[in-house]
Design an enzyme around this catalytic site. Structure first.
Site, mmCIF file in Angstrom:
data_model
loop_
_atom_site.group_PDB
_atom_site.id
_atom_site.type_symbol
_atom_site.label_atom_id
_atom_site.label_comp_id
_atom_site.label_asym_id
_atom_site.label_seq_id
_atom_site.Cartn_x
_atom_site.Cartn_y
_atom_site.Cartn_z
ATOM 1 N N HIS A 24 19.557 8.394 -15.298
ATOM 2 C CA HIS A 24 20.255 7.984 -14.623
ATOM 3 C C HIS A 24 19.615 6.708 -13.876
ATOM 4 O O HIS A 24 19.587 5.737 -13.169
ATOM 5 C CB HIS A 24 21.251 8.902 -13.831
ATOM 6 C CG HIS A 24 22.416 9.100 -14.440
ATOM 7 N ND1 HIS A 24 22.286 10.628 -14.301
ATOM 8 C CD2 HIS A 24 23.587 9.218 -15.259
ATOM 9 C CE1 HIS A 24 23.717 10.953 -14.852
ATOM 10 N NE2 HIS A 24 24.229 10.342 -15.419
ATOM 11 N N LYS B 159 38.294 17.946 -10.453
ATOM 12 C CA LYS B 159 37.640 18.149 -11.347
ATOM 13 C C LYS B 159 36.738 19.079 -10.287
ATOM 14 O O LYS B 159 36.073 18.401 -10.310
ATOM 15 C CB LYS B 159 36.576 16.306 -11.598
ATOM 16 C CG LYS B 159 35.638 16.731 -12.843
ATOM 17 C CD LYS B 159 35.281 15.368 -13.583
ATOM 18 C CE LYS B 159 34.623 15.138 -14.607
ATOM 19 N NZ LYS B 159 34.040 14.171 -14.683
ATOM 20 N N ARG C 205 24.329 5.078 -23.631
ATOM 21 C CA ARG C 205 23.436 5.340 -25.118
ATOM 22 C C ARG C 205 23.967 5.138 -26.997
ATOM 23 O O ARG C 205 23.463 5.157 -27.454
ATOM 24 C CB ARG C 205 24.091 6.763 -24.667
ATOM 25 C CG ARG C 205 23.209 7.885 -23.170
ATOM 26 C CD ARG C 205 23.436 9.133 -22.262
ATOM 27 N NE ARG C 205 24.535 9.220 -22.426
ATOM 28 C CZ ARG C 205 25.876 10.228 -21.751
ATOM 29 N NH1 ARG C 205 24.550 11.155 -21.734
ATOM 30 N NH2 ARG C 205 26.708 9.846 -21.572
ATOM 31 N N SER D 276 24.121 15.188 -18.888
ATOM 32 C CA SER D 276 24.753 16.032 -18.107
ATOM 33 C C SER D 276 24.984 16.673 -18.280
ATOM 34 O O SER D 276 24.472 18.206 -17.671
ATOM 35 C CB SER D 276 25.033 15.081 -16.630
ATOM 36 O OG SER D 276 23.948 14.305 -16.111
HETATM 37 P P1 ADP Z 1 31.061 9.718 -15.455
HETATM 38 O O1 ADP Z 1 30.939 10.752 -15.665
HETATM 39 O O2 ADP Z 1 31.268 8.635 -14.975
HETATM 40 O O3 ADP Z 1 30.922 9.907 -17.318
HETATM 41 P P2 ADP Z 1 28.165 10.914 -15.599
HETATM 42 O O4 ADP Z 1 27.361 10.814 -13.771
HETATM 43 O O5 ADP Z 1 28.056 11.303 -16.773
HETATM 44 O O6 ADP Z 1 29.399 9.740 -15.189
HETATM 45 O O7 ADP Z 1 26.829 9.014 -16.054
HETATM 46 C C1 ADP Z 1 27.318 7.573 -15.632
HETATM 47 C C2 ADP Z 1 26.654 7.101 -16.069
HETATM 48 O O8 ADP Z 1 24.952 6.945 -16.985
HETATM 49 C C3 ADP Z 1 27.769 6.368 -17.706
HETATM 50 O O9 ADP Z 1 27.357 5.508 -17.922
HETATM 51 C C4 ADP Z 1 26.712 6.980 -18.182
HETATM 52 O O10 ADP Z 1 26.728 7.025 -19.876
HETATM 53 C C5 ADP Z 1 24.862 6.986 -18.014
HETATM 54 N N1 ADP Z 1 24.703 8.137 -18.629
HETATM 55 C C6 ADP Z 1 24.563 8.804 -18.405
HETATM 56 N N2 ADP Z 1 23.601 9.687 -19.054
HETATM 57 C C7 ADP Z 1 22.900 8.582 -19.950
HETATM 58 C C8 ADP Z 1 21.123 8.158 -20.225
HETATM 59 N N3 ADP Z 1 20.493 9.553 -20.361
HETATM 60 N N4 ADP Z 1 20.832 7.489 -20.413
HETATM 61 C C9 ADP Z 1 21.619 6.207 -19.498
HETATM 62 N N5 ADP Z 1 22.848 6.114 -19.118
HETATM 63 C C10 ADP Z 1 23.041 7.636 -19.389
#
Ligand code: ADP
Length: 152
Positions: A17, A41, A90, A127
């Site tokens: 992120h 959630k 990703r 995550s």
């Molecule tokens: P959500 O619950 O909205 O999916 P996340 O917190 O999991 O939110 O992720 C937010 C954003 O960051 C999303 O666009 C996700 O694809 C991106 N993201 C998550 N992990 C990575 C990573 N390792 N590299 C690049 N982008 C990522």
């Protein structure tokens, strides 16, 4: 003034992120990191701890701010003057999930979504898996900068 919203649950905010935000700053004047939360959630890390953690990571960067919101991301963007949504991609699974949301957001609010690819070494950070490692007592510093801020 180009202002983008980077929405997510960030439970927790990982190095992946962080990379997307830093890349976003090369395209936008301001990036608002928007932690989405809704009562149905359940998150692992406390919302206030997530705000504190992310704020500390960008303490030296005035162009980044951290906010929380519930409800529609497009409504949050309109309220805060964000014209773009920033999302990380990703793999094709991310793309398949993101594409209809981006198209529907554009129809609803004329907000364009910009997708950025992270540094390849950060591609595998997820995550959900970080939460599983943490719950099992494992160290998460390889995936999350300064994780101590999340739990103190
Ligand atoms: P959500 O619950 O909205 O999916 P996340 O917190 O999991 O939110 O992720 C937010 C954003 O960051 C999303 O666009 C996700 O694809 C991106 N993201 C998550 N992990 C990575 C990573 N390792 N590299 C690049 N982008 C990522």
């Amino acid at each position: 003034m180009r202002k983008a919203c980077f929405p997510g649950s960030f439970d927790p905010f990982t190095k992946g992120h962080e990379d997307i935000v830093r890349r976003g700053l090369t395209l936008f004047d301001e990036v608002v990191i928007a932690i989405g939360h809704n009562t149905s959630k359940q998150s692992l890390f406390d919302l206030n701890a997530r705000v504190k953690h992310i704020t500390s990571l960008f303490a030296g960067e005035k162009r980044v701010s951290v906010q929380t919101y519930s409800g529609l991301t497009t409504v949050f963007c309109e309220k805060t003057g964000c014209t773009h949504i920033l999302r990380g991609l990703r793999d094709n699974k991310d793309f398949n999930y993101e594409q209809p949301i981006a198209l529907m957001n554009r129809t609803m609010a004329s907000i364009e979504t910009v997708f950025l690819l992270p540094d390849p070494v950060l591609l595998a950070i997820n995550s959900t898996i970080v939460r599983e490692i943490y719950k099992s007592g494992g160290k998460i510093d390889a995936f999350v900068t300064n994780p101590a801020q999340l739990v103190n």
